[in-house]
Design an enzyme around this catalytic site. Structure first.
Site, mmCIF file in Angstrom:
data_model
loop_
_atom_site.group_PDB
_atom_site.id
_atom_site.type_symbol
_atom_site.label_atom_id
_atom_site.label_comp_id
_atom_site.label_asym_id
_atom_site.label_seq_id
_atom_site.Cartn_x
_atom_site.Cartn_y
_atom_site.Cartn_z
ATOM 1 N N GLU A 25 53.726 50.041 51.750
ATOM 2 C CA GLU A 25 54.095 51.468 51.832
ATOM 3 C C GLU A 25 52.998 52.276 52.515
ATOM 4 O O GLU A 25 53.200 53.430 52.876
ATOM 5 C CB GLU A 25 54.273 52.047 50.416
ATOM 6 C CG GLU A 25 55.468 51.535 49.667
ATOM 7 C CD GLU A 25 55.359 51.882 48.173
ATOM 8 O OE1 GLU A 25 54.551 52.752 47.784
ATOM 9 O OE2 GLU A 25 56.098 51.244 47.399
ATOM 10 N N ASP A 73 40.974 39.533 40.989
ATOM 11 C CA ASP A 73 40.227 38.662 40.085
ATOM 12 C C ASP A 73 41.153 37.723 39.307
ATOM 13 O O ASP A 73 42.207 38.148 38.828
ATOM 14 C CB ASP A 73 39.466 39.564 39.100
ATOM 15 C CG ASP A 73 38.495 38.801 38.226
ATOM 16 O OD1 ASP A 73 37.563 38.216 38.783
ATOM 17 O OD2 ASP A 73 38.667 38.795 36.996
HETATM 18 C C1 GLC Z 1 36.243 36.001 37.955
HETATM 19 C C2 GLC Z 1 34.979 36.719 38.317
HETATM 20 C C3 GLC Z 1 33.941 36.368 37.311
HETATM 21 C C4 GLC Z 1 34.417 36.826 35.954
HETATM 22 C C5 GLC Z 1 35.774 36.232 35.632
HETATM 23 C C6 GLC Z 1 36.406 36.940 34.479
HETATM 24 O O1 GLC Z 1 36.159 34.639 38.077
HETATM 25 O O2 GLC Z 1 34.615 36.426 39.627
HETATM 26 O O3 GLC Z 1 32.703 36.922 37.614
HETATM 27 O O4 GLC Z 1 33.505 36.446 34.975
HETATM 28 O O5 GLC Z 1 36.660 36.377 36.697
HETATM 29 O O6 GLC Z 1 36.856 38.207 34.867
#
Ligand code: GLC
Length: 559
Positions: free
Chosen positions: A273, A222
């Protein structure tokens, strides 16, 4: 025909140069909206396990689960309080293990979401930081700074949160006085980590190992472009035309800083790993395809989402250009291109492709948005777009519900909306709830089979009875049947590992190409075009005799 353990092993096979992630079709599960076994109105992991056979029949190679880890759910789980546990609303670690085992038994790999840019404000480290003094090691794991102004009453810089409002929040120190400020690119409940701190890095290498040891096949990372901030945190005023995830502008001091590559190299080594070609996929909104390709060099991540493809308008020349550029740039670093049309952050493509006004990413559509999409045109284009995408070599991502042709839900009542974007912009941006409405499985059941109780964290539109999985599964003309047919042909003909050759002669409004034994022709123009001779393998909509109508894609067996 029964699916045996031998079949499962064959499907999970992976080898250098032809690793599974190079060609996989990966289906995104948004757990809170997929299926709800407990009946509380929020989907859960046992709900996923209960539908694994449906996913196998759909024909996907892997699933990616959006966050299910412990979280106060201020941003639907993208605010993690404990990276090593399952939130009780989604189940338990045992439920996770059962889901993972069930997926592997069916030859389906599992990728989990990892949220390293920020934690929840309920994370133990952040709670410790709040209690500790400025300058302490506890504060050094997140990004605390003194404010500007005579008494530190102004934020340390002018950065604006992706969700609206400022990017800094001031804390009250232990002695009750107004104190330092902490950085949050997203909601104020999502404080950013300081990735220059080795303690943070070590912690995340350990979190990777925690899930790798459990057997996951990889991670969707993310906000991978956010981890490192420019030295000195210089002021930055975003381009008002830039997307809401801020990815459009060059030189943003909190996106895509070169220091991130060092982190991916460390992570690459951790994954290496382990056996089985575990993979990392970057959620990185960056200005160009070429820049994104640098993230998937051989010692970094394995995949990156191709948001340039997702953001391309429904226009033949633009699509040809982005496909060509993607294949060239990713190819140049030895990585597959990925392809994606929908996810939990964008307007579903069955609506987006028929919008008639600009819609900045993250804005969503609500009753008052300009340029409302025509749903018939939207679905027709969405089917054609998917049929084009699944013919391309590389790896494709699908978002739950697109196989049912679900549109964005536009008329959610204001008081049902839950996206922090909606609150932080005082309703100026509707946000992303419209693509997150729980799935319809059974037309004549409570909550359309999402659960047994009828509870649903976002209301489902009544028209969704007609789109339910059980209504579509035996209808050869349904969107679900089209997805199944495309995925079966794609797999049988090895299109993921193929190569694309453009085919000319159909005019400017057509995208036509050959991938191995398939000729794919997508007609984006108003007029229908003549089809060549050959067996029609799949069509995204009805053909007009031997002509291909507007907004329709066909796969023809190549001579
Ligand atoms: C990313 C996720 C989104 C979230 C953001 C903050 O873009 O896909 O849904 O709100 O990160 O974590």
């Amino acid at each position: 025909m029964t699916f045996t353990q031998e079949d499962a092993r064959a499907e999970l096979a992976s080898a250098p140069g032809s690793e599974w992630w190079r060609t996989a079709v990966i289906y995104q599960i948004y757990p809170r909206s997929f299926a709800d076994a407990s009946g509380d109105g929020l989907g859960d992991l046992p709900g996923v396990t209960a539908h694994l056979d449906d996913l196998r029949e759909l024909g996907v190679d892997a699933i990616w689960l959006s966050p299910f880890q412990t979280s106060p759910q201020k941003d639907a789980g993208y605010d993690v309080a404990d990276y090593r546990d399952v939130d009780p609303i989604f189940g338990t670690l045992a439920d996770f293990d059962a889901m993972l085992a069930g997926a592997h038994e069916r030859g389906i790999r599992v990728i989990v979401d990892l949220v390293p840019n920020h934690s929840s404000d309920q994370h133990v480290w952040f709670q410790q930081a709040l209690k500790a003094a400025p300058g302490s090691p506890e504060r050094a794991r997140h990004i605390f700074r003194e404010g500007k102004g005579e008494n530190g009453e102004l934020p340390p810089n002018n950065w604006e949160s992706v969700f609206g409002g400022g990017m800094w929040k001031r804390v009250t120190e232990a002695d009750g006085t107004p104190g330092q400020w902490y950085l949050h690119i997203f909601d104020e409940t999502q404080p950013d980590f300081d990735w220059t701190n080795e303690e943070v890095r070590a912690e995340f290498r350990d979190v990777l190992r925690f899930w790798l040891d459990r057997g996951v096949d990889g991670f969707r990372v993310d906000v991978a472009h956010g981890l490192i901030k420019a030295e000195g945190l210089p002021d930055y005023t975003p381009d008002p035309e830039g997307g809401s995830m801020g990815g459009d502008a060059d030189a943003v001091p909190y996106w895509g800083q070169p220091g991130v590559h060092e982190v991916w190299r460390e992570w690459h080594e951790v994954l290496a790993e382990y056996d089985g070609d575990r993979a990392l996929c970057a959620e990185a909104w960056l200005p160009t395809v070429a820049e994104t390709a640098l993230w998937v060099r051989p010692d970094e991540m394995h995949q990156a989402f191709n948001f340039h493809y997702l953001e391309t308008k429904w226009d033949a020349a633009a699509l040809r250009a982005v496909i060509e550029e993607s294949l060239a740039e990713y190819g140049a670093v030895g990585a597959p291109s990925t392809w994606v049309l929908s996810n939990h952050d964008v307007v579903r493509h069955a609506s987006r492709l028929a919008l008639t006004a600009e819609n900045p990413q993250g804005a969503g559509i609500g009753p008052k948005s300009p340029g409302q999409p025509d749903p018939v045109k939207g679905l027709r284009r969405a089917r054609a777009a998917t049929a084009l995408m699944l013919a391309l070599p590389g790896s494709s991502y699908l978002y739950q519900g697109e196989e049912l042709g679900l549109p964005e839900v536009i008329d959610l009542p204001d008081d049902a909306r839950q996206d922090p974007t909606w609150f932080r912009t005082n309703g100026e941006r509707y946000g992303r709830d419209g693509c997150r409405v729980p799935l319809p499985w059974t037309a004549d059941a409570p909550a359309y089979g999402f659960n047994d109780t009828g509870a649903s964290w976002l209301p489902q539109p009544t028209e969704w009875a007609g789109l339910a999985h059980d209504v579509q599964v035996d209808d050869p003309a349904s969107t679900l049947s089209m997805y199944r047919a495309l995925l079966a042909e794609r797999r049988a003909r090895g299109l993921g590992a193929g190569a694309l050759e453009w085919v000319d002669g159909y005019g400017d409004d057509v995208v036509a190409a050959r991938n191995g034994s398939v000729l794919v022709i997508a007609n984006l123009g108003a007029a229908s075009v003549d089809l060549p001779a050959g067996e029609v393998l799949v069509a995204s909509g009805p053909l007009d005799g031997d002509r291909l109508p507007t907004d329709t894609t066909v796969w023809i067996a190549a001579a």
